[in-house]
Write a protein that holds these residues in place. Sequence first.
Motif: not given
Length: 243
Positions: A11, A14, A26, A28, A41, A44, A47, A82
């Motif tokens: 987080r 991000w 993004v 992931v 994830a 978010l 994402t 990350p």
Amino acid sequence: MPAYNAAKTLRRTWNEVMDQEIVDRVIVVDDQSRDETVAIAKNLPDTVVHRHEENMGYGANQKSCYRLALENGGDIVIMVHPDYQYTPKLIPAMAAMIGNDLYHCVLGSRILGGYALKGGMPAWKYMANRFLTLVENILLGAKLSEYHTGYRAFSRTLLEALPLEKNSDDFVFDNQMLAQVLWYGYAIAEVSCPTKYFPEASSINFHRSLVYGFACLKTALDFRLAKMGKIRSPLFPGNTGAF
Ligand SMILES: Nc1nc2c(ncn2[C@@H]2O[C@H](COP(=O)(O)OP(=O)(O)O)[C@@H](O)[C@H]2O)c(=O)[nH]1
Ligand SMILES: [Mg+2]
């Protein structure tokens, strides 16, 4: 973001990525983390989250990342771990170097500038990094400050040109990819990136590093032998006229 047990830092990474106000999406990819990485994830915004059915390795993770980035229409694709080890504040600079058509590949280098040890990189990792980089520069005919950073930007054109699927599913993927960039005649740019080491930022032990180191040397040697027309390698296809 190729993620593996990144719950503690995902987080934060991000947030800082999105603070740059330049990133549209993004990606992931989770490689069967044993922590809350996927759950975090999925909460978010902007994402795309993809989970491997089983633990496939860091290289396999990146293959998924780049495939999804291209599928999602990315023109400039930036890979960053990350684990909050590489500051996302360099994203605008790296993206600009690609977006302004100067380069197809930009690395965030921890060595360039000379602050890696002060930033906490363990001495043995530093020594190994410098040694591998020296040998690789000679065999690959390049002049990079390091080949081992987890912070890399690529153009869509370049990602579409490289035979990434032929590469390893393990850590040496990173190295093979850079060798391929050079093989296809693309220049690699570097920007200086502050080095941060803290417990969550590094899990690779000595043994894995050793395996990685030898695999890097083999990659560089294969590159040189393929260039000389002595071997054929699926990683480095279609030599310049030697066969
Ligand atoms: N996909 C995948 N990634 C892994 C695995 N083990 C480590 N990683 C990731 O590989 C990257 C580099 O590892 P890290 O421990 O940070 O190494 P260091 O920072 O270079 O010392 C990190 O983003 C890790 O999350 C794994 O088994 N699978
Ligand atoms: Mg790390």
